[in-house]
Design an enzyme around this catalytic site. Structure first.
Site, PDB file in Angstrom:
ATOM      1  N   LYS A   9       0.833  -1.205   0.000  1.00  0.00           N
ATOM      2  CA  LYS A   9       0.000   0.000   0.000  1.00  0.00           C
ATOM      3  C   LYS A   9       0.875   1.266   0.000  1.00  0.00           C
ATOM      4  O   LYS A   9       2.091   1.183   0.214  1.00  0.00           O
ATOM      5  CB  LYS A   9      -0.912  -0.026   1.235  1.00  0.00           C
ATOM      6  CG  LYS A   9      -1.883  -1.225   1.289  1.00  0.00           C
ATOM      7  CD  LYS A   9      -2.826  -1.078   2.486  1.00  0.00           C
ATOM      8  CE  LYS A   9      -3.650  -2.325   2.745  1.00  0.00           C
ATOM      9  NZ  LYS A   9      -4.600  -2.146   3.876  1.00  0.00           N
ATOM     10  N   TYR A  49     -12.394  -2.734  -2.776  1.00  0.00           N
ATOM     11  CA  TYR A  49     -12.880  -2.758  -1.394  1.00  0.00           C
ATOM     12  C   TYR A  49     -14.409  -2.813  -1.308  1.00  0.00           C
ATOM     13  O   TYR A  49     -14.984  -2.409  -0.296  1.00  0.00           O
ATOM     14  CB  TYR A  49     -12.363  -1.534  -0.643  1.00  0.00           C
ATOM     15  CG  TYR A  49     -10.914  -1.649  -0.191  1.00  0.00           C
ATOM     16  CD1 TYR A  49     -10.472  -2.753   0.532  1.00  0.00           C
ATOM     17  CD2 TYR A  49      -9.996  -0.628  -0.458  1.00  0.00           C
ATOM     18  CE1 TYR A  49      -9.163  -2.850   0.961  1.00  0.00           C
ATOM     19  CE2 TYR A  49      -8.676  -0.723  -0.019  1.00  0.00           C
ATOM     20  CZ  TYR A  49      -8.263  -1.834   0.680  1.00  0.00           C
ATOM     21  OH  TYR A  49      -6.963  -1.928   1.119  1.00  0.00           O
ATOM     22  N   ASN A 112      -1.453  -0.234   7.238  1.00  0.00           N
ATOM     23  CA  ASN A 112      -0.887  -1.528   7.641  1.00  0.00           C
ATOM     24  C   ASN A 112      -0.101  -2.225   6.538  1.00  0.00           C
ATOM     25  O   ASN A 112      -0.015  -3.440   6.471  1.00  0.00           O
ATOM     26  CB  ASN A 112      -1.984  -2.430   8.233  1.00  0.00           C
ATOM     27  CG  ASN A 112      -3.114  -2.685   7.249  1.00  0.00           C
ATOM     28  OD1 ASN A 112      -3.036  -2.272   6.096  1.00  0.00           O
ATOM     29  ND2 ASN A 112      -4.146  -3.387   7.696  1.00  0.00           N
ATOM     30  N   HIS A 115      -1.841  -5.490   1.470  1.00  0.00           N
ATOM     31  CA  HIS A 115      -3.126  -6.147   1.247  1.00  0.00           C
ATOM     32  C   HIS A 115      -2.845  -7.525   0.677  1.00  0.00           C
ATOM     33  O   HIS A 115      -1.940  -7.681  -0.138  1.00  0.00           O
ATOM     34  CB  HIS A 115      -3.983  -5.375   0.237  1.00  0.00           C
ATOM     35  CG  HIS A 115      -5.154  -6.183  -0.256  1.00  0.00           C
ATOM     36  ND1 HIS A 115      -6.347  -6.231   0.428  1.00  0.00           N
ATOM     37  CD2 HIS A 115      -5.281  -7.031  -1.321  1.00  0.00           C
ATOM     38  CE1 HIS A 115      -7.173  -7.061  -0.208  1.00  0.00           C
ATOM     39  NE2 HIS A 115      -6.549  -7.555  -1.271  1.00  0.00           N
ATOM     40  N   GLU A 126      -9.899  -9.739  -7.575  1.00  0.00           N
ATOM     41  CA  GLU A 126      -8.914  -8.678  -7.338  1.00  0.00           C
ATOM     42  C   GLU A 126      -7.806  -8.691  -8.385  1.00  0.00           C
ATOM     43  O   GLU A 126      -7.347  -7.627  -8.829  1.00  0.00           O
ATOM     44  CB  GLU A 126      -8.327  -8.834  -5.923  1.00  0.00           C
ATOM     45  CG  GLU A 126      -9.356  -8.537  -4.839  1.00  0.00           C
ATOM     46  CD  GLU A 126      -8.879  -8.901  -3.439  1.00  0.00           C
ATOM     47  OE1 GLU A 126      -7.705  -9.287  -3.266  1.00  0.00           O
ATOM     48  OE2 GLU A 126      -9.695  -8.800  -2.498  1.00  0.00           O
TER      49      GLU A 126
HETATM   50  P1  IDP Z   1      -7.419  -7.223   5.715  1.00  0.00           P
HETATM   51  O1  IDP Z   1      -6.638  -6.169   4.968  1.00  0.00           O
HETATM   52  O2  IDP Z   1      -6.584  -7.838   6.793  1.00  0.00           O
HETATM   53  O3  IDP Z   1      -8.039  -8.245   4.793  1.00  0.00           O
HETATM   54  P2  IDP Z   1     -10.077  -6.082   5.991  1.00  0.00           P
HETATM   55  O4  IDP Z   1     -11.009  -6.359   7.115  1.00  0.00           O
HETATM   56  O5  IDP Z   1     -10.393  -6.689   4.666  1.00  0.00           O
HETATM   57  O6  IDP Z   1      -8.607  -6.502   6.478  1.00  0.00           O
HETATM   58  O7  IDP Z   1     -10.007  -4.499   5.854  1.00  0.00           O
HETATM   59  C1  IDP Z   1      -9.391  -3.908   4.718  1.00  0.00           C
HETATM   60  C2  IDP Z   1      -8.500  -2.775   5.178  1.00  0.00           C
HETATM   61  O8  IDP Z   1      -9.318  -1.754   5.739  1.00  0.00           O
HETATM   62  C3  IDP Z   1      -7.519  -3.159   6.290  1.00  0.00           C
HETATM   63  O9  IDP Z   1      -6.315  -3.684   5.801  1.00  0.00           O
HETATM   64  C4  IDP Z   1      -7.314  -1.844   7.014  1.00  0.00           C
HETATM   65  O10 IDP Z   1      -6.275  -1.082   6.408  1.00  0.00           O
HETATM   66  C5  IDP Z   1      -8.643  -1.141   6.820  1.00  0.00           C
HETATM   67  N1  IDP Z   1      -9.500  -1.256   8.013  1.00  0.00           N
HETATM   68  C6  IDP Z   1     -10.100  -2.384   8.470  1.00  0.00           C
HETATM   69  N2  IDP Z   1     -10.819  -2.136   9.586  1.00  0.00           N
HETATM   70  C7  IDP Z   1     -10.666  -0.806   9.824  1.00  0.00           C
HETATM   71  C8  IDP Z   1     -11.173   0.070  10.842  1.00  0.00           C
HETATM   72  O11 IDP Z   1     -11.905  -0.331  11.757  1.00  0.00           O
HETATM   73  N3  IDP Z   1     -10.792   1.387  10.753  1.00  0.00           N
HETATM   74  C9  IDP Z   1      -9.981   1.852   9.743  1.00  0.00           C
HETATM   75  N4  IDP Z   1      -9.488   1.058   8.782  1.00  0.00           N
HETATM   76  C10 IDP Z   1      -9.825  -0.253   8.819  1.00  0.00           C
HETATM   77 MG    MG Z   2      -9.517  -8.010   3.371  1.00  0.00          MG
END
Ligand code: IDP
Ligand code: MG
Length: 137
Positions: A9, A49, A112, A115, A126
């Site tokens: 990212k 997303y 983080n 992805h 994707e």
């Molecule tokens: P993942 O990336 O581990 O699959 P997902 O639940 O698919 O996690 O969420 C996608 C992305 O959205 C996450 O990587 C994170 O950067 C962001 N995200 C997830 N939950 C939150 C939240 O509660 N607040 C802000 N960003 C979030």
């Molecule tokens: Mg995800």
């Protein structure tokens, strides 16, 4: 054999972590089948997303992933989806174990670093969003 879509990212690209992420996958025995630096369009981001469209953080998510270049790649290998997810660590870096990418390089859930697709269906969808069949080796 599985293929999965991985994005370094914008935060990971800014922190010069493309090579680190790629090298971890290669060291594990996974193959990089496609790789490019690109700026994601808003349309691609919303499709990518789509499962989070109703979440309160959806706007920020789209804004962040389009805020700068990402390194998009197709990673291939035996059980590549689960292998990559494990190496990424938990979504919230505070829960990600040391030794995982998020556990080693991130502190906040919004930024983080990586992805990775969470299943075969999402991986196929994707990958198609970012690569043509000719770009995958
Ligand atoms: P993942 O990336 O581990 O699959 P997902 O639940 O698919 O996690 O969420 C996608 C992305 O959205 C996450 O990587 C994170 O950067 C962001 N995200 C997830 N939950 C939150 C939240 O509660 N607040 C802000 N960003 C979030
Ligand atoms: Mg995800």
């Amino acid at each position: 054999m599985q293929q999965t879509l991985v994005l370094v990212k914008p935060d990971g690209v800014k922190k010069n972590l493309i090579g680190e992420v790629v090298s971890r996958f290669e060291a594990r025995g996974l193959k990089i089948s496609a790789l490019k630096l690109m700026k994601i369009t808003e349309e691609q981001a919303k499709f990518h997303y789509a499962e989070h469209a109703e979440k309160p953080f959806f706007g920020e998510l789209v804004e962040f992933i389009t805020s700068g270049p990402v390194a998009a790649m197709v990673v291939s290998g035996e059980n590549a989806i689960k292998a990559v997810r494990g190496m990424m660590g938990a979504t919230n870096p505070l829960d990600a174990v040391p030794g995982s990418i998020r556990g080693d390089y991130a502190l906040t859930i919004g930024e983080n670093i990586v992805h990775g697709s969470d299943g075969e269906e999402s991986a196929a969808r994707e990958i198609k969003n970012f690569f043509t069949a000719e770009e995958i080796y």
